[in-house]
Motif scaffolding. Structure first.
Motif, PDB file in Angstrom:
ATOM      1  N   UNK A  99      -1.932  82.822  48.396  1.00 24.12           N
ATOM      2  CA  UNK A  99      -2.850  83.769  49.043  1.00 24.12           C
ATOM      3  C   UNK A  99      -4.002  83.087  49.771  1.00 24.12           C
ATOM      4  N   UNK A 100      -4.182  81.778  49.514  1.00 22.64           N
ATOM      5  CA  UNK A 100      -5.291  81.003  50.095  1.00 22.64           C
ATOM      6  C   UNK A 100      -6.653  81.541  49.642  1.00 22.64           C
ATOM      7  N   UNK A 101      -6.677  82.098  48.421  1.00 18.78           N
ATOM      8  CA  UNK A 101      -7.924  82.600  47.849  1.00 18.78           C
ATOM      9  C   UNK A 101      -8.404  81.630  46.779  1.00 18.78           C
ATOM     10  N   UNK A 102      -9.674  81.668  46.518  1.00 16.93           N
ATOM     11  CA  UNK A 102     -10.260  80.843  45.473  1.00 16.93           C
ATOM     12  C   UNK A 102      -9.836  81.383  44.105  1.00 16.93           C
ATOM     13  N   UNK A 103      -9.748  80.508  43.092  1.00 18.74           N
ATOM     14  CA  UNK A 103      -9.374  80.972  41.752  1.00 18.74           C
ATOM     15  C   UNK A 103     -10.289  82.081  41.229  1.00 18.74           C
ATOM     16  N   UNK A 104     -11.558  82.012  41.580  1.00 20.65           N
ATOM     17  CA  UNK A 104     -12.500  83.037  41.123  1.00 20.65           C
ATOM     18  C   UNK A 104     -12.128  84.414  41.657  1.00 20.65           C
ATOM     19  N   UNK A 105     -11.663  84.458  42.913  1.00 26.50           N
ATOM     20  CA  UNK A 105     -11.259  85.729  43.519  1.00 26.50           C
ATOM     21  C   UNK A 105     -10.027  86.293  42.808  1.00 26.50           C
ATOM     22  N   UNK A 106      -9.084  85.419  42.482  1.00 25.70           N
ATOM     23  CA  UNK A 106      -7.859  85.856  41.815  1.00 25.70           C
ATOM     24  C   UNK A 106      -8.192  86.354  40.407  1.00 25.70           C
ATOM     25  N   UNK A 107      -9.070  85.641  39.702  1.00 22.08           N
ATOM     26  CA  UNK A 107      -9.480  86.065  38.356  1.00 22.08           C
ATOM     27  C   UNK A 107     -10.207  87.408  38.430  1.00 22.08           C
ATOM     28  N   UNK A 108     -11.028  87.579  39.463  1.00 25.89           N
ATOM     29  CA  UNK A 108     -11.719  88.865  39.638  1.00 25.89           C
ATOM     30  C   UNK A 108     -10.706  89.989  39.843  1.00 25.89           C
ATOM     31  N   UNK A 109      -9.667  89.732  40.629  1.00 26.74           N
ATOM     32  CA  UNK A 109      -8.630  90.741  40.855  1.00 26.74           C
ATOM     33  C   UNK A 109      -7.873  91.024  39.554  1.00 26.74           C
ATOM     34  N   UNK A 110      -7.610  89.964  38.776  1.00 25.49           N
ATOM     35  CA  UNK A 110      -6.946  90.131  37.486  1.00 25.49           C
ATOM     36  C   UNK A 110      -7.790  91.015  36.565  1.00 25.49           C
ATOM     37  N   UNK A 111      -9.093  90.753  36.526  1.00 18.73           N
ATOM     38  CA  UNK A 111      -9.989  91.558  35.684  1.00 18.73           C
ATOM     39  C   UNK A 111     -10.043  93.005  36.163  1.00 18.73           C
ATOM     40  N   UNK A 112      -9.954  93.190  37.468  1.00 23.21           N
ATOM     41  CA  UNK A 112      -9.938  94.534  38.025  1.00 23.21           C
ATOM     42  C   UNK A 112      -8.676  95.277  37.569  1.00 23.21           C
ATOM     43  N   UNK A 113      -7.553  94.598  37.568  1.00 26.65           N
ATOM     44  CA  UNK A 113      -6.304  95.208  37.090  1.00 26.65           C
ATOM     45  C   UNK A 113      -6.450  95.591  35.616  1.00 26.65           C
ATOM     46  N   UNK A 114      -7.044  94.704  34.821  1.00 23.01           N
ATOM     47  CA  UNK A 114      -7.217  94.960  33.388  1.00 23.01           C
ATOM     48  C   UNK A 114      -8.082  96.195  33.155  1.00 23.01           C
ATOM     49  N   UNK A 115      -9.226  96.251  33.834  1.00 17.40           N
ATOM     50  CA  UNK A 115     -10.176  97.334  33.547  1.00 17.40           C
ATOM     51  C   UNK A 115      -9.851  98.632  34.274  1.00 17.40           C
ATOM     52  N   UNK A 116      -9.518  98.570  35.547  1.00 21.47           N
ATOM     53  CA  UNK A 116      -9.320  99.789  36.330  1.00 21.47           C
ATOM     54  C   UNK A 116      -7.922 100.382  36.188  1.00 21.47           C
ATOM     55  N   UNK A 117      -6.902  99.514  36.158  1.00 22.33           N
ATOM     56  CA  UNK A 117      -5.535 100.025  36.117  1.00 22.33           C
ATOM     57  C   UNK A 117      -5.035 100.289  34.699  1.00 22.33           C
ATOM     58  N   UNK A 118      -5.569  99.558  33.708  1.00 23.18           N
ATOM     59  CA  UNK A 118      -5.043  99.670  32.350  1.00 23.18           C
ATOM     60  C   UNK A 118      -6.123  99.936  31.306  1.00 23.18           C
ATOM     61  N   UNK A 119      -7.311 100.262  31.716  1.00 25.89           N
ATOM     62  CA  UNK A 119      -8.416 100.580  30.813  1.00 25.89           C
ATOM     63  C   UNK A 119      -8.603  99.532  29.707  1.00 25.89           C
ATOM     64  N   UNK A 120      -8.400  98.261  30.061  1.00 26.11           N
ATOM     65  CA  UNK A 120      -8.588  97.176  29.111  1.00 26.11           C
ATOM     66  C   UNK A 120      -7.462  96.995  28.122  1.00 26.11           C
ATOM     67  N   UNK A 121      -6.345  97.703  28.304  1.00 27.47           N
ATOM     68  CA  UNK A 121      -5.230  97.655  27.351  1.00 27.47           C
ATOM     69  C   UNK A 121      -4.092  96.752  27.808  1.00 27.47           C
ATOM     70  N   UNK A 122      -4.431  95.653  28.448  1.00 27.96           N
ATOM     71  CA  UNK A 122      -3.420  94.701  28.899  1.00 27.96           C
ATOM     72  C   UNK A 122      -4.014  93.309  28.782  1.00 27.96           C
ATOM     73  N   UNK A 123      -3.183  92.345  28.464  1.00 25.23           N
ATOM     74  CA  UNK A 123      -3.637  90.967  28.320  1.00 25.23           C
ATOM     75  C   UNK A 123      -3.804  90.313  29.691  1.00 25.23           C
ATOM     76  N   UNK A 124      -4.677  89.325  29.800  1.00 21.34           N
ATOM     77  CA  UNK A 124      -4.892  88.639  31.079  1.00 21.34           C
ATOM     78  C   UNK A 124      -3.613  88.044  31.674  1.00 21.34           C
ATOM     79  N   UNK A 125      -2.737  87.500  30.823  1.00 21.50           N
ATOM     80  CA  UNK A 125      -1.493  86.910  31.324  1.00 21.50           C
ATOM     81  C   UNK A 125      -0.637  87.963  32.028  1.00 21.50           C
ATOM     82  N   UNK A 126      -0.541  89.147  31.438  1.00 19.14           N
ATOM     83  CA  UNK A 126       0.249  90.227  32.037  1.00 19.14           C
ATOM     84  C   UNK A 126      -0.399  90.725  33.320  1.00 19.14           C
ATOM     85  N   UNK A 127      -1.720  90.822  33.318  1.00 18.07           N
ATOM     86  CA  UNK A 127      -2.428  91.271  34.522  1.00 18.07           C
ATOM     87  C   UNK A 127      -2.237  90.275  35.663  1.00 18.07           C
TER      88      UNK A 127
END
Length: 154
Positions: A99-127
């Motif tokens: 994606x040519x994005x910085x790791x911080x951006x990807x981690x932020x997107x991962x955290x967004x998936x965890x909190x917004x899409x799964x209400x915190x009910x998913x592990x970071x690896x799965x996100x």
């Protein structure tokens, strides 16, 4: 230095787009004397496994832009390039290079998936797998190692 730097070196120094396995062995083992033949095989395998090297039969070529890699004067790869890497880090590296994005951006997107899409009910690896799939990045080779990491956490 990284695996990408070690893989870029022979292509950079020979100014070639593709190199055969024998040319890679010669470069690493005889010309530079950085490693033995078995280590070269492992390096090539890691490069293909992490989608940094492509192959079309007998020839290997980088799947990344050589211009983005800096090879310092006097460079010699450390033995850490042969160490097994965390599958989470491997997937993160794969996403950032694709994606040519910085790791911080990807981690932020991962955290967004965890909190917004799964209400915190998913592990970071799965996100992170979900983020990769949304970008069309293949993850099949990392699913078993990621599963093993999750099973160790339980």
């Amino acid at each position: 230095m990284t695996l990408k730097t070690a893989l870029a070196a022979p292509f950079y120094h020979s100014r070639a787009q593709k190199l055969g396995k024998s040319e890679l062995i010669y470069y690493y083992a005889f010309d530079r004397r950085w490693m033995d033949r078995e280590q070269v095989d492992l390096l090539i395998h890691r490069g293909v496994e992490q989608q940094l090297l492509g192959t079309d039969g007998e020839m290997y070529y980088p799947l990344f832009d050589l211009a983005e890699v800096q090879i310092p004067i006097g460079y010699k790869p450390s033995s850490s390039i042969f160490d097994a890497h965390d599958p989470f880090e491997q997937l993160l590296d794969r996403i950032t290079s694709h994606t040519r994005k910085e790791p911080e951006e990807v981690i932020a997107r991962m955290n967004q998936v965890i909190t917004e899409d799964f209400d915190g009910n998913i592990r970071p690896e799965a996100a992170l797998v979900i983020v990769a799939k949304r970008h069309g990045i293949p993850v099949a080779d990392l699913l078993d190692p990621l599963k093993q990491v999750l099973l160790k956490k339980d």
